[in-house]
Structures are given as C-alpha cells and as structure tokens.
Motif scaffolding. Sequence first.
Motif, PDB file in Angstrom:
ATOM      1  N   ASP A   8       0.838  -1.198   0.000  1.00 19.88           N
ATOM      2  CA  ASP A   8       0.000   0.000   0.000  1.00 19.88           C
ATOM      3  C   ASP A   8       0.874   1.249   0.000  1.00 19.88           C
ATOM      4  O   ASP A   8       1.931   1.293   0.650  1.00 19.88           O
ATOM      5  N   THR A   9       0.413   2.295  -0.723  1.00 18.59           N
ATOM      6  CA  THR A   9       1.069   3.595  -0.718  1.00 18.59           C
ATOM      7  C   THR A   9      -0.003   4.679  -0.760  1.00 18.59           C
ATOM      8  O   THR A   9      -0.864   4.678  -1.646  1.00 18.59           O
ATOM      9  N   PHE A  10       0.031   5.585   0.214  1.00 12.36           N
ATOM     10  CA  PHE A  10      -0.894   6.723   0.259  1.00 12.36           C
ATOM     11  C   PHE A  10      -2.362   6.273   0.136  1.00 12.36           C
ATOM     12  O   PHE A  10      -3.169   6.887  -0.569  1.00 12.36           O
ATOM     13  N   GLY A  11      -2.699   5.172   0.788  1.00 14.10           N
ATOM     14  CA  GLY A  11      -4.074   4.688   0.776  1.00 14.10           C
ATOM     15  C   GLY A  11      -4.456   3.912  -0.466  1.00 14.10           C
ATOM     16  O   GLY A  11      -5.632   3.542  -0.616  1.00 14.10           O
ATOM     17  N   LEU A  12      -3.525   3.665  -1.342  1.00 12.54           N
ATOM     18  CA  LEU A  12      -3.778   2.902  -2.568  1.00 12.54           C
ATOM     19  C   LEU A  12      -3.175   1.519  -2.429  1.00 12.54           C
ATOM     20  O   LEU A  12      -2.043   1.358  -1.945  1.00 12.54           O
ATOM     21  N   HIS A  13      -3.925   0.518  -2.872  1.00 15.16           N
ATOM     22  CA  HIS A  13      -3.434  -0.859  -2.800  1.00 15.16           C
ATOM     23  C   HIS A  13      -2.832  -1.266  -4.142  1.00 15.16           C
ATOM     24  O   HIS A  13      -3.464  -1.110  -5.190  1.00 15.16           O
ATOM     25  N   MET A  76      -8.582   1.486  -5.759  1.00 20.36           N
ATOM     26  CA  MET A  76      -8.929   2.606  -4.886  1.00 20.36           C
ATOM     27  C   MET A  76     -10.438   2.663  -4.714  1.00 20.36           C
ATOM     28  O   MET A  76     -11.184   2.002  -5.453  1.00 20.36           O
ATOM     29  N   LEU A  77     -10.877   3.455  -3.748  1.00 17.85           N
ATOM     30  CA  LEU A  77     -12.296   3.643  -3.463  1.00 17.85           C
ATOM     31  C   LEU A  77     -13.007   2.309  -3.278  1.00 17.85           C
ATOM     32  O   LEU A  77     -14.002   2.000  -3.931  1.00 17.85           O
ATOM     33  N   ASP A  78     -12.465   1.499  -2.358  1.00 19.08           N
ATOM     34  CA  ASP A  78     -13.049   0.180  -2.049  1.00 19.08           C
ATOM     35  C   ASP A  78     -13.163  -0.686  -3.304  1.00 19.08           C
ATOM     36  O   ASP A  78     -14.183  -1.358  -3.537  1.00 19.08           O
ATOM     37  N   ASP A  79     -12.134  -0.666  -4.114  1.00 19.67           N
ATOM     38  CA  ASP A  79     -12.032  -1.491  -5.339  1.00 19.67           C
ATOM     39  C   ASP A  79     -13.049  -1.103  -6.403  1.00 19.67           C
ATOM     40  O   ASP A  79     -13.295  -1.874  -7.342  1.00 19.67           O
TER      41      ASP A  79
END
Length: 347
Positions: A8-13, A76-79
């Motif tokens: 993960d980086t900055f909230g991104l998977h 992002m955004l819950d996939d």
Amino acid sequence: MGGRFHFDTFGLHHTLVAGYTSLNENIGYAYALSATANPSNLYYPKPLPEMPARTPWGRSQHHRLNSEQLIDSISMLDDRILLMGGVRNQTLAVDAYTPTTGTRNSSYASSAISPLAGVVIKPLEHVSLYANFTSGLSQGPTAPGAASTANQVFAPYSSKQYEAGVKADWGHVMTSASVFQLPQPNGVLGADNIYRLSGTTRVRGLELNSYGEVVPGLRLMASATFYDASLIGTTGRTKDGNHPAAIPDCTFNVGADWDLPWVPGLGVNGRVQHTGHEYLDAANNLQMPAWTRYDAGLRYSTTIKRRPVVFRATLQNIFAKRYWVAQSAYLMESAPRTVLLSAQIDL
C-alpha cells in the motif's frame, strides 16, 4: 517464472507482478506433393492424382521468444476503480529453413519495449466498465506452400489492440459487451506467385456474451461477434476497402449443458456454431458461403478407486454439413460427421 507482490502507498493498494517467459521451438513438416494438378471442387470432387513418395521430415522454422514484464494494478475507493499499467520487453527471433535441405533461407530478430494500460470502473456493485490498450511484438506472416517463396518468414511487427466494454453479474448469469480494434500486416499471393506484404488488415468488431446456470443443473452459453474488417494502405491502393481474406462477417455460438436429474453424474450437452460468409482472396473474387454446424455430446462423472473420472462422448457435425474452412491462404474441406471419445482422470 515470476512473482506477485502486494503493498500500500498513500491509501492505494498495489498488486505488482514481475515475470519472465521464454519460448524455444522448432517447426517442421513432411509433404507429398504431386507434379500434376487435377481441378476439383467440394460439390463435384475428382480423384487426386497419383502421389509420389513422401518427403522426409525437415525443420522449416526455429522460433525464440523472450519476454520480461512488469505490471502494477492499483485499486482505490473500495475497489470501485482499478488502474493498470506496465511494460513488456520482448525479443523475437525467427529462422526459416528449406525442409528438404536444411538450408536457412531467411532470418529475423527484433526487440521492443511495449506498454500496456487499462482501467476498470464499477458504478454499480454488479456492473463493471473497462477499457484497455495492449501492445506487443508479434511474429510476421509466413509465405504459404503454394508460393514460389514458400516458407519465407517476414520480419516481426509491433501489434496494438484496443478494447472497451461492460460486464454485468446478475447472480446466476453473466453478460458482457465489448468493442475492439486490431490491426495486422496483410499478406498477398500475387499473380507472379510471390507472397508479399500489402497494406494493413484492420479488424474492428462488436462482441456479445452471455453465460450462466439459468436453473439448477442447466447451463447456457451464447455469443455473437460482428466483424468490420477492411484493407488499408495496399499497394497502389488497388484493394483498399476490400474485406480481408479468411475473416467472416459474423460468428454465432449457442451451447447448453444439462445435468440429467435421473442419473447422478450423467449430463448431455449440445452446441450450434455459425460462421458468416468470408473471402479467400484480398481481391474479393472468391467468396465462401456461410455455414452452420451442430454438435452434441454426453458426459459422465464418477469415481474410480477414489479418483475423479469424467468420460465424454461427442458427436461433431451431426448432419454431416459440408463447408469450406479458410485459414490465411489455405482452404480446407470441413471434417465429416465425427465421434470423439475421451476420459479425464484427476491423479
């Protein structure tokens, strides 16, 4: 070989895939070619002329393909949004030989770094919109056996494919619709019996698919593809706008698989396959009619000595339909009514 890494980086998977593939293969054949011809056709066949002894097997091509790839998928955004990007470094080498003598008559090697990208958006829980672009290094066409330059291999070329579509999951049924575009070099066998490249084959199309278990034990599948294919940039522009050889205007497939409730493990299946008309030559002088084929089969699943076993029996071309099958510069008669038997054992 390769590896898959999650971080993960900055909230991104991220899902990072690194891989390496290598292919090394030899291709050869042995033909029995007659020095005389006996004109014939599918509807009024004539006996073949007497064939000489078959030539010894010989290598016709040697392929080497190495590829390194690095692809990152970001969710992002819950996939609900998935972004994909990456590169491939490909090296392709092809040697062509005269099978009877083993003499190498052409050799090509090329390498390229090819990008790829894609995006998936889920506006609804069961609906996905997607678009992608892929590119890569592909082997060039090979001159057919009928040409005076038989087995000549043309240089590799960079291929690009574009696709966009929508997929929907309705629970027991999946549906999808997509549009695509794929260009590739166009090969032509000229009046001088020399095979050469002339322009580009541009294939655009619409593909529709639906499959799923509509009721318990009954699975249905249906697909339709509509092709808008044309030649562009041909020599002297003489064939621009013509339909490329061996590409039908449409294809349809419908299939069903049913688990019979009266006999555990026993199932029946069937398929209808339709291919629209297509041309054999770039000049569009020779057109082959559309054809439809029907297949049916049985499937029996059981256990033998605690090993899962599946027996299958398939009857292809039930009504012995006779039709032409085109592939590049070759034309073949359809297979007759055919029975296939197989057994699959999980060890």
